[in-house]
Scaffold this motif. Structure first.
Motif: not given
Length: 341
Positions: A182-191, A291-301, A140-147
């Protein structure tokens, strides 16, 4: 149904075509969003490599970044899929060769690629046929835009995984486009401490608006005298970027290549050997979608700021030709909603 069709270099139109039927093992998805990427613009210009190798030919129905709802199912498909919101893998392997059996279906010699390879129709249409084995359910947290951003996010996630940077380590991302950001966002979310390298200051302005303050241009960036990085991801289309990434990375670390230039991009393998650097190529989001879906759903990215606009199919020709409205700003991604008129 209505579908966007590229009929030749610089020629495209929305056509009325036969709607897909749900074949055995497949579903038909009502498309709610589809992203336009560099591959799509290359099909429009005629620069796409598959057009030269025969792996694709006109007319082409593009669109491989998408999200929608399952409306029909074929024989052998669980009825529970009907009504589910989904996205899916672009790469459709044969399912029985050694590569597919080993889980590398994205490298299958006989693979279809949705909207890209071997005539498989894409998502710039009202409906899309997809094998059920390629589907990824959307929470549910991953709408069509995020999908619709899951496919590029899966590519970026695979690149970050290959870079193998730990929290606090420095990652250089070359190319501030959709995949690079997107790579920058994911890497930053991981510290990781993320640095972005672009061609011009203007190309980096949007990256800074997202909070990436460590940005560089070439020049003055000097990969020999400048700072060293614990990993580098080349997400650019520059022919000189692979060599630059190799120079900028610390000995014994990783360089990831996910961008493709229009001409041969050269790197001196002597430097690769003498620096004991591991070079990794990334093709497709396969293996990174969940993994990308999980990152979006959790709000990490949250990749929503990367979307400049959502337009109807009738504006797709302008989008793939590179035209942008002034009010769209500098965000790199344009989405198509085939339901709009």
């Amino acid at each position: 149904m209505r579908a966007f069709v590229i009929t030749g270099p610089g020629r495209a139109e929305v056509q009325e075509v036969e709607p897909p039927a749900a074949m055995p093992g497949e579903v038909v998805v009502e498309v709610e969003r589809a992203g336009v990427c560099g591959t799509d613009t290359e099909f429009y210009s005629g620069a796409m490599a598959y057009l030269r190798t025969g792996e694709a030919r006109y007319p082409v129905r593009i669109g491989h970044e998408w999200a929608g709802t399952v409306r029909e199912i074929g024989d052998g498909v669980d009825p529970a899929w009907v009504g589910r919101r989904v996205t899916g893998d672009t790469m459709l392997g044969c399912g029985h060769c050694a590569r597919c059996v080993a889980g590398r279906q994205h490298l299958c010699a006989d693979r279809y690629e949705i909207g890209v390879r071997n005539g498989r129709p894409g998502a710039l249409a009202e409906r899309l046929p997809v094998p059920v084995r390629a589907l990824q359910p959307l929470p549910d947290p991953v709408d069509a835009v995020l999908g619709a951003l899951v496919e590029p996010g899966g590519n970026a996630l695979r690149a970050v995984r290959a870079a193998a940077v730990a929290p606090g380590e420095r990652l250089l991302v070359i190319g501030p486009g959709t995949i690079g950001l997107l790579a920058a966002m994911i890497a930053a979310a991981q510290g990781a401490e993320v640095h972005l390298l672009g061609v011009t200051e203007h190309s980096l302005a949007f990256a800074r608006s997202l909070g990436f303050t460590r940005t560089w241009t070439t020049p003055p960036f000097d990969p020999v005298q400048g700072p060293r990085f614990d990993a580098a991801i080349d997400a650019s289309t520059g022919a000189g970027s692979p060599a630059l990434a190799l120079e900028a990375v610390e000995p014994g670390r990783n360089v990831v290549f996910i961008g493709l230039s229009a001409e041969p991009s050269l790197a001196d393998t002597r430097r690769l050997v003498l620096k004991d650097v591991t070079a990794v190529g990334v093709l497709s989001a396969s293996g990174g979608l969940a993994g990308a879906i999980d990152l979006y759903a959790s709000g990490q990215v949250d990749p929503r700021p990367l979307v400049a606009a959502t337009v109807p199919l009738d504006e797709a020709a302008a989008v793939v030709s590179g035209k942008r409205r002034p009010g769209w700003g500098d965000a790199p991604k344009i989405l198509i909603d085939p339901r709009l008129t």
